[in-house]
Design an enzyme around this catalytic site. Structure first.
Site, mmCIF file in Angstrom:
data_model
loop_
_atom_site.group_PDB
_atom_site.id
_atom_site.type_symbol
_atom_site.label_atom_id
_atom_site.label_comp_id
_atom_site.label_asym_id
_atom_site.label_seq_id
_atom_site.Cartn_x
_atom_site.Cartn_y
_atom_site.Cartn_z
ATOM 1 N N GLN A 259 0.839 -1.197 0.000
ATOM 2 C CA GLN A 259 0.000 0.000 0.000
ATOM 3 C C GLN A 259 0.869 1.240 0.000
ATOM 4 O OE1 GLN A 259 -2.815 -1.236 -0.457
ATOM 5 N NE2 GLN A 259 -3.603 0.770 -0.985
ATOM 6 N N HIS A 262 2.321 2.981 -3.200
ATOM 7 C CA HIS A 262 1.441 3.658 -4.165
ATOM 8 C C HIS A 262 1.674 5.155 -4.201
ATOM 9 C CE1 HIS A 262 -1.352 0.936 -6.049
ATOM 10 N NE2 HIS A 262 -1.563 0.292 -4.923
ATOM 11 N N GLU A 327 -10.525 1.277 2.548
ATOM 12 C CA GLU A 327 -10.632 0.772 1.174
ATOM 13 C C GLU A 327 -10.363 -0.735 1.132
ATOM 14 O OE1 GLU A 327 -7.545 2.380 -1.248
ATOM 15 O OE2 GLU A 327 -8.523 1.858 -3.138
ATOM 16 N N HIS A 328 -9.175 -1.148 1.598
ATOM 17 C CA HIS A 328 -8.808 -2.571 1.623
ATOM 18 C C HIS A 328 -8.697 -3.024 3.066
ATOM 19 C CE1 HIS A 328 -6.680 -0.823 -1.976
ATOM 20 N NE2 HIS A 328 -7.331 -1.806 -2.571
ATOM 21 N N ASP A 361 -5.904 -6.388 -6.562
ATOM 22 C CA ASP A 361 -5.581 -5.294 -7.481
ATOM 23 C C ASP A 361 -5.569 -5.765 -8.930
ATOM 24 O OD1 ASP A 361 -5.294 -3.420 -5.525
ATOM 25 O OD2 ASP A 361 -3.105 -3.530 -5.421
#
Lengths: 433, 433
Positions: A259, A262, A327-328, A361
């Site tokens: 993560q 990103h 989100e995740h 993803d």
């Protein structure tokens, strides 16, 4: 990475800050974006041309200059290394299969009095997909945005992606070919959203605009919402991992780091009732981080936007995850499906040690365009429904009017809507006659 | 009402104007609404107090002063005339039954390799419903907004409605009791949207805000979108009727007039291939209009915002209706279900002579909160899905990682996301060991 401890009295105050992580201050951005949009609306191609010269540093002479050539896309696809081509097809097929299951059906229901009620599902006619670009290419984003539109039955799909110095990443081109996109433009940022929302000369306006992007893109999407539909307003990516002592620290460390790589603004949050695991993950991250090619980005994200939360027990870990609405969300516990019923808010829920977030993803199947910053409380992952809409179906029978016409007229009159009442009563009269 | 004739060469130009009917110029309104929202956000109750004094002309001393009393609601309900109570219950039950059918289910799908993918549906926790008010009361709007939230399983439903001079319409109070709403505030306009979007002192922020309103309310909803979800951005109400020579001119006239009585800005459009019908409807409207209690409003709407469109044939009538993408579409033809498959865009489709639009406003069952101004191209009627959201479920198996881990890592590397690749490859390594 800092450790927050729910056992301490400072916790609530510190945690409140993390709950605010999704706040996007669009104040300044908003006025810049507003002018970009207005220029596109009023001047059309001239404004596009100017923005491209300014932001992407090349001269577009005509709308045609902006179009991505299909030949170029086909060539990029043909040139793909064999294993990458296979991987892209695998991703395409799995994403397609999953989204097929989301497709809603038109339905009707017949009542005994002869009335038919229902819901008609129709695809949107024209969808605009925004794919961020530049040097980095995200072919996966194209798949994730195009496939739900294709499954929905959208006839016209257009894509916009920025091409700094008029150069495009071949992977994006190959993905355009794979998705059979025949209308794509080298336009990025707020200008692209303006192009798709208002239309410019030969390019018709879209009905819906989806896809990720920076704060300018997010702000532009918000501003055009209502003129078109949009998928959501999203910010930086994020993950939370609920882990107990059974979790593998190496897996946790890599998933947090995926993560972090990103974006400097990405957040990685570990929530655990096991301090030993937290310490072990910390050690792993410290060891792996300097070896990462995207070290500069990841380090910023880990330092400023990431956190360990040490909890009393699994139940508290779940409460914290729900409050974060990330989100995740990974659940790395002994029995992850025991936890699932208690998860109220999360974009995507990854269960068990093999469900590493990157799997989602690329090729698990569900969409990777997900709500961020706590908006999983009210937004859903991108899906087929973002490319369809419903129309209600109402076929009332004479018998139904006989049964309910009077009540309907009473309700209309109580709202002082006399013509409404009369419209129904005239039908009732004709049946009585 | 003017007659536009598709046979003439001026048609396209004139029709283009009608296609623009949905354009809402929020320019000036936007800055006013923005300040109202910021005041609520920064000052809380103090700002609410000021806005209520200014717009609704009464002094609220505390947040409690703003709350609508449940005792008052119960009393208003008990005092309802028997036939009105029966009508409200009938509406409630039919709306409830229809929305029950919209409820989406959590599902999972198991793959042979041990992988589980799926979609978890959860209700939003807190919904804010805006109900316009003042002298006119719209108990039907409360039912139409509250019932989908109730069916979705939303635990906390709050309602805001303006109370000019601190007075509320007893019908709205009765409807609040019927819907079992226990938290309702006497706040209207942009202030109400601010209250629900940001929360004020004891009042928590909502996750979603729905409901109709004037341009200030629509603009405020658009501005807070992203901080909360909203149903849609809607403008003035409208109807289009596709009619052939079989249609009853009296029914057509009353249905057009029911739309016109809503609002000076409402549009009523008749699309027909039969000039005789058009003339007959025109005569009826001229005769009925002056007898209407809401003559002043209806006349403005009929004069400025309504139109007859004379077409070559039914197929052209359908094309025009699709281009208009109206909120309410009636099909008054010999075989209305033959037309249904060709309707691409409409909020609600009313088929046949007994399906008068007001039936849908009150008790047919489907929602009356519908997309307007052409936005039926991309917005859906308010429904249970506006009060729920999805989370993706991903449980990947060891076998799936063995089959697909390599491909996933290739895709991650091609996007230069090294940690993503490693996160998956570490799992693959452990399986191989």
């Amino acid at each position: 990475m800092k450790i927050l401890d729910t056992h301490t009295c400072e916790f609530d105050k510190e945690f409140a800050k993390i709950l605010e992580r999704g706040k996007m201050d669009m104040g300044e951005v908003s006025s810049i974006v507003q002018s970009i949009l207005e220029e596109i609306k009023n001047e059309g191609f001239g404004a596009l041309q100017r923005h491209i010269a300014r932001f992407d540093k090349w001269e577009a002479k005509s709308l045609q200059d902006l179009q991505i050539s299909q030949t170029q896309c086909a060539k990029a696809y043909d040139d793909l290394p064999k294993d990458l081509k296979k991987a892209l097809h695998l991703a395409y097929d799995r994403i397609y299969a999953f989204h097929q299951k989301q497709k809603q059906q038109t339905w009707i229901d017949c009542e005994e009095n002869g009335t038919i009620l229902g819901s008609k599902i129709t695809p949107m006619e024209r969808a605009g997909l925004y794919i961020p670009g530049g040097k980095a290419a995200y072919p996966s984003s194209l798949l994730m945005n195009a496939i739900p539109a294709i499954v929905a039955g959208v006839k016209e799909i257009i894509v916009c992606s920025p091409a700094p110095h008029n150069e495009l990443n071949p992977l994006l081109l190959a993905a355009l070919h794979l998705c059979n996109i025949t209308e794509a433009y080298k336009v990025g940022g707020a200008s692209a959203i303006g192009l798709m929302a208002y239309g410019v000369e030969g390019v018709k306006k879209a009905d819906v605009i989806t896809g990720p992007g920076n704060i300018f893109v997010a702000c532009a999407k918000k501003l055009v919402f209502g003129e078109v539909n949009i998928d959501m307003v999203a910010g930086p990516s994020e993950i939370a991992i609920i882990a107990d002592k059974s979790a593998n620290p190496q897996y946790v460390a890599y998933d947090l780091l995926s993560q972090a790589e990103h974006d400097e603004m990405a957040s990685s949050i570990l929530i655990s009732d096991d301090m030993e695991l937290i310490k072990n993950v910390q050690t792993k991250i410290e060891k792996i981080l300097p070896t990462m090619p995207r070290f500069a980005i990841s380090e910023q994200s880990i330092k400023n936007r990431s956190i360990f939360i040490y909890t009393r027990h699994l139940q508290e870990s779940i409460e914290i995850a729900n409050a974060l609405a990330v989100e995740h969300l990974e659940i790395l516990t002994q029995a992850p499906f025991d936890v699932l019923p208690y998860i109220k808010h999360a974009g995507a829920i990854f269960l068990g040690e093999y469900s590493s977030e990157p799997i989602g993803d690329y090729l698990a199947g569900p969409n990777h365009t997900l709500p961020t910053g706590g908006s999983a409380r009210f937004f859903s992952p991108l899906g087929v429904e973002h490319f369809t809409k419903r129309s209600s179906i109402i076929s009332f029978s004479a018998q139904a009017i006989r049964q309910m016409g009077e009540s309907c007229a009473i309700l209309a009159e109580c709202e002082s809507l006399h013509a409404h009442a009369q419209a129904v009563l005239k039908r009732l009269d004709s049946i009585k006659e």
